[in-house]
Design an enzyme around this catalytic site. Structure first.
Site, PDB file in Angstrom:
ATOM      1  N   CYS A 105       7.389 -64.936  77.413  1.00 58.65           N
ATOM      2  CA  CYS A 105       6.067 -64.290  77.406  1.00 58.65           C
ATOM      3  C   CYS A 105       5.925 -63.287  76.285  1.00 58.65           C
ATOM      4  O   CYS A 105       4.879 -63.194  75.663  1.00 58.65           O
ATOM      5  CB  CYS A 105       5.794 -63.632  78.751  1.00 58.65           C
ATOM      6  SG  CYS A 105       6.830 -62.220  79.087  1.00 58.65           S
ATOM      7  N   CYS A 135      -2.936 -61.916  79.711  1.00 60.71           N
ATOM      8  CA  CYS A 135      -1.529 -62.123  80.066  1.00 60.71           C
ATOM      9  C   CYS A 135      -0.695 -60.868  79.834  1.00 60.71           C
ATOM     10  O   CYS A 135       0.454 -60.799  80.234  1.00 60.71           O
ATOM     11  CB  CYS A 135      -0.928 -63.240  79.244  1.00 60.71           C
ATOM     12  SG  CYS A 135      -1.672 -64.809  79.596  1.00 60.71           S
TER      13      CYS A 135
END
Lengths: 124, 413
Positions: free
Chosen positions: A104, A35
């Site tokens: 995130c 990610c």
């Protein structure tokens, strides 16, 4: 206006407490390389207080700044106080984060809490 | 502080000659080109002069050039305009999976209206798979749209070869040439294509002007209804200064093409080799052979792209990245994904695109500074730490203790 606040850029360019603690009392890790963000926190605990904290982070500008800010906020705090540090309070201390970075990259408090959990587990 | 601009695929610095040529149309020559009085006709002349320049650059006829506002608009007009005008022929469209978003999102919109879209895969070097193209062609295929070169990795497709296959089946062909028109030679006649997109702002021209070449006899439906501007294919008062500047930019591009090609290619190769020599675990994305002379795209392992370009920016160097974090959508670049780049490695992507204004000294400076930035970020990277201590790469995925975090933003696992 710049993409990141001045405070974020300062913590990104001059991150505090980067590194690792070889004989750490607790280690916590969050994120995933796939990610694009991963944080690893090391803590040293004495008399229920965070005596030392270090981190290593793979990630964007926000991820590095968040890690640095969390380390600064946690240093010297009791474990209970440190557990009250939230991702939101970290973002606030940094003068805000761009909306798409809130979820995130803002994992620093989670990593710290994992390090504290890890320490507590060891103590049992 | 130094300012070294290496994001020229995003936008180039305008040529001074272009700027000077635009000025009269921003000041005294303000007439509407549709007006018949003299001030209007001065503007009209500027547009027609620019049309000649654009047509010449790609060997088209003047009346085959439609001016638009940007490459995205040209691509929308090409895809949607063609699809709506040729409904009777069929509803199947083929594009590559590494097209610009103005192509991908145009066909996405068309698919919601009953069109069927085939996305062609590319190989590891970025080339469209010709076998897959042949397989994908159907009786109801109306259009194939393939970019000439890719914005991110600079890989140049074999448009002549692709066009031959497509035209044998009497299917129309569009080419997005925003990255190549003015950089490498294009001849729409010999390529035998029906539509081609080109833009001003990446060839030292202004923003606000682009064009769509539409071969005579090709039907397209206007996407902006209004007056009769641009052969009734694109209504709206023309952006005269930008179009005039675009025309001059095309003239200059044509006269300097070989010189600029050779010049930037030397700088490109210097940068590629310089960084490869100084940095370990660094991988060039896209073919080295059929590549734009100004494109450098590396994946740097164990570090993240946004952090790289922020640190470069602090040194006065401006570059781009295809990492998740660098994109507003938080997805790794669809181009790197299509190339099958390892997602963890692709997060460390950095893209340098050069221009004729860059110098060899600037490249020296990047080769000097960039490895230090990589080293600094690696020194704080837990992935690098793990690799140095164990000799293995950290695995990601189910079962690892860092996977229970909410990763709904992360679409690439």
């Amino acid at each position: 206006m710049a993409f990141y606040s001045e405070k974020v850029m300062d913590h990104f360019a001059n991150p505090r407490n980067v590194g690792e603690i070889k004989d750490a009392d607790g280690v916590g890790e969050v994120g995933n390389p796939v990610c694009g963000d991963m944080m690893k926190f090391y803590i040293k605990v004495k008399d229920n207080k965070i005596e030392d904290v270090k981190f290593k982070t793979f990630g964007c500008g926000a991820a590095i700044a968040v890690s640095s800010m969390v380390s600064e906020m946690a240093l010297g705090k009791t474990l209970e106080e440190a557990l009250e540090i939230t991702n939101a309070s970290v973002a606030k201390e940094l003068g805000g984060l761009p909306p798409n970075k809130m979820h995130c990259s803002n994992l620093g408090a989670d990593a710290l809490h994992k390090a504290i959990e890890n320490y507590k587990k060891k103590g049992v | 502080m130094k300012q070294i601009y290496l994001d020229n695929q995003s936008n180039t610095k305008m040529d001074d000659i272009v700027f000077d040529a635009m000025l009269p149309y921003l000041k005294e020559n303000y007439g509407n080109p549709q007006s018949i009085y003299s001030l209007g006709q001065i503007s009209k002349d500027a547009i027609e002069q620019a049309r000649i320049s654009v047509a010449k650059l790609i060997n088209a006829q003047n009346n085959e050039i439609i001016f638009t506002s940007c490459g995205s608009e040209s691509n929308n007009l090409a895809l949607k305009g063609f699809a709506y005008a040729n409904l009777k022929k069929g509803k199947h469209i083929i594009v590559s999976s590494i097209e610009h978003f103005s192509i991908l999102n145009s066909v996405k919109a068309l698919s919601s209206e009953g069109f069927e879209i085939t996305y062609l895969p590319v190989d590891g070097e970025g080339f469209v798979n010709i076998k897959e193209l042949k397989k994908a062609l159907r009786k109801d295929t109306i259009l194939v749209s393939i970019q000439h070169a890719n914005t991110e990795i600079g890989v140049i497709q074999d448009i002549a070869g692709i066009s031959k296959i497509v035209k044998e089946k009497n299917i129309s062909m569009h080419v997005d040439a925003v990255c190549t028109a003015g950089i490498i030679p294009i001849d729409v006649a010999s390529l035998n294509i029906d539509m081609l997109t080109l833009a001003s702002s990446v060839i030292y021209g202004p923003k606000g002007a682009a064009a769509l070449y539409v071969k005579k006899g090709t039907l397209i439906k206007t996407q902006i209804d209004g007056g009769v501007q641009e052969f009734s294919k694109r209504a709206g008062t023309e952006n005269v200064p930008a179009i005039a500047g675009f025309g001059i930019a095309c003239d200059i591009a044509m006269s300097e093409m070989q010189k600029n090609f050779d010049y930037t290619k030397v700088l490109r190769d210097k940068l590629i080799n310089g960084l490869k020599d100084k940095i370990e675990y660094i991988y060039l994305n896209g073919s080295i052979n059929n590549r734009l002379p100004n494109n450098v795209n590396f994946s740097i392992e164990f570090v993240e792209g946004e952090a790289l370009f922020l640190m470069l920016d602090a040194k006065g160097i401006m570059a781009a990245s295809g990492s998740s974090c660098a994109s507003k959508s938080l997805k790794m670049s669809h181009v790197l994904t299509a190339l099958n780049v390892n997602t963890a490695v692709g997060q460390g992507s950095i893209v340098f695109t050069l221009s004729k204004f860059n110098t060899s000294e600037e490249i020296d400076y990047v080769i000097e500074e960039f490895p230090k930035i990589v080293e600094r970020l690696r020194s704080m990277s837990p992935l690098y730490d793990h690799f140095i201590k164990t000799g293995t790469r950290m695995k990601a995925g189910p079962g690892t203790d860092y996977d229970d975090h909410d990763h709904e933003h992360c679409d690439n696992i």
